[in-house]
Write an enzyme that holds these catalytic residues in place. Structure first.
Site, PDB file in Angstrom:
ATOM      1  N   VAL A  89       0.833  -1.200   0.000  1.00 18.37           N
ATOM      2  CA  VAL A  89       0.000   0.000   0.000  1.00 18.37           C
ATOM      3  C   VAL A  89       0.871   1.255   0.000  1.00 18.37           C
ATOM      4  O   VAL A  89       1.865   1.344   0.733  1.00 18.37           O
ATOM      5  CB  VAL A  89      -0.925  -0.012   1.238  1.00 18.37           C
ATOM      6  N   ILE A 131       3.436  -2.359   5.688  1.00 14.31           N
ATOM      7  CA  ILE A 131       4.050  -2.140   4.368  1.00 14.31           C
ATOM      8  C   ILE A 131       3.542  -3.151   3.340  1.00 14.31           C
ATOM      9  O   ILE A 131       4.087  -3.232   2.245  1.00 14.31           O
ATOM     10  CB  ILE A 131       5.588  -2.170   4.450  1.00 14.31           C
ATOM     11  N   GLU A 132       2.496  -3.895   3.686  1.00 10.00           N
ATOM     12  CA  GLU A 132       1.860  -4.772   2.699  1.00 10.00           C
ATOM     13  C   GLU A 132       0.423  -4.288   2.472  1.00 10.00           C
ATOM     14  O   GLU A 132       0.207  -3.378   1.693  1.00 10.00           O
ATOM     15  CB  GLU A 132       1.940  -6.229   3.155  1.00 10.00           C
ATOM     16  N   MET A 133      -0.535  -4.841   3.198  1.00 13.89           N
ATOM     17  CA  MET A 133      -1.921  -4.399   3.004  1.00 13.89           C
ATOM     18  C   MET A 133      -2.343  -3.315   4.000  1.00 13.89           C
ATOM     19  O   MET A 133      -3.394  -2.700   3.824  1.00 13.89           O
ATOM     20  CB  MET A 133      -2.867  -5.592   3.092  1.00 13.89           C
TER      21      MET A 133
END
Length: 327
Positions: A89, A131-133
């Site tokens: 994201v 730092i992913e979803m």
């Protein structure tokens, strides 16, 4: 004589450790090899698999609706994004290379550091990682309850949308992603014409160099932890937290630089390589494995033959990259 007998017993034990505990097919020509064929998944609920497929490709699970599981695990590209580090994201870059989602149901732990015991517990990682979803379960469930997913969950799970139901649907789909019927598996089952002489030679080298000591079983890996760098350090430059491997989970010094051994089933399709995605091609990866894991320099000709063997490992894959959100 006693010393020789002890050495022979130890050698027999090592060889036995690399073989399946029971032959996977009685009487098959190659049923005692260190690698076993992948069995087609069974016992999965087709409706849960379909729901999991839809969720896998839907960015509804991310906080801003821009990132899905398929963003980092592209089913049409071997189940990876082919980046050194995946992007989440807001363009945030992760610190590890995304492993393939194919055959992940065969892994005995999930993530490079093995911090998740099951596919179900693995789901929380990317959904809540900033730092992913970059999401929360409260936010995910609110969005799902406001979508057309809600009646599907109610029909399948007999209640309101829940985190455990989302985990179950996604892991059901991931367990369905088994790459069955590879040429190598046909050879294992007794079809000697499935491999060329070159490919068989590559497999013999794979075993004789010692690669099969870590890369074995149906997934050709994924079933043990090993230190990255038995013969010298493969790390160059500044090391980050991700380079510590399983040490981040256990805090034990002996787990520093220890990682789950990756599967090689789709290695020819999933560059770049290693936990940090630092190696762009397979010849260089094999050269490094020989040097730092086996203490041997593997000549280019032998590397080419080993790659010829690895090219026989991929089986049938689900190449429907986007099945639709189902909303």
């Amino acid at each position: 004589m006693r010393r020789i007998a002890v050495r022979m017993a130890l050698m027999a034990g090592v060889i036995a450790a690399f073989l399946p505990s029971e032959p996977w097919a009685n009487g098959a020509a190659h049923s005692r090899e260190p690698i076993a064929p992948i069995a087609a998944p069974s016992g999965l609920d087709a409706n849960k698999v379909a729901l999991g497929r839809a969720l896998f490709s839907d960015p509804i699970l991310s906080s801003d609706g821009t990132v899905s599981c398929a963003s980092c695990h592209n089913l049409a590209a071997g189940g990876v994004d082919r980046r050194p580090h995946s992007v989440g994201v807001g363009g945030a870059e992760g610190s590890v290379n995304a492993p393939t989602v194919y055959n992940s149901g065969l892994n005995y732990r999930q993530f490079w550091d093995g911090r998740a015991d099951t596919l179900e517990s693995q789901v929380d990682g990317p959904i809540t990682n900033p730092i992913e979803m970059n999401g929360t379960w409260a936010g995910v469930l609110a969005r799902l309850k406001a979508s057309s997913y809600r009646p599907r969950f109610q029909a399948l799970y007999g209640g309101e949308v829940s985190a455990s139901a989302v985990r179950d649907a996604l892991s059901s789909f991931e367990r369905s992603l088994a790459t069955v019927d590879s040429r190598f598996d046909h050879w294992l089952r007794g079809d000697d014409g499935a491999l060329s002489a070159t490919e068989r030679r590559g497999y013999e080298l794979f075993k004789s160099y010692g690669c099969a000591s870590c890369h074995q079983g149906a997934n050709v890996g994924g079933n043990m932890f090993q230190r990255f760098g038995f013969f010298g350090s493969p790390f160059t430059g500044t090391q980050g937290k991700a380079d510590l491997g399983r040490f981040n989970v256990t805090g034990r010094e002996e787990d520093r630089h220890v990682f789950k051994v990756p599967s090689l089933r789709l290695a020819v399709l999933t560059p770049p390589y290693f936990h940090d995605g630092s190696v762009p091609d397979l010849p260089q990866a094999i050269q490094m494995m020989g040097r730092y894991q086996l203490g041997r320099d593997i000549p280019p000709g032998d590397i080419d033959l080993i790659i010829a063997f690895l090219e026989t490992l991929p089986g049938k894959m689900d190449t429907v990259a986007a099945a639709g959100s189902g909303r």
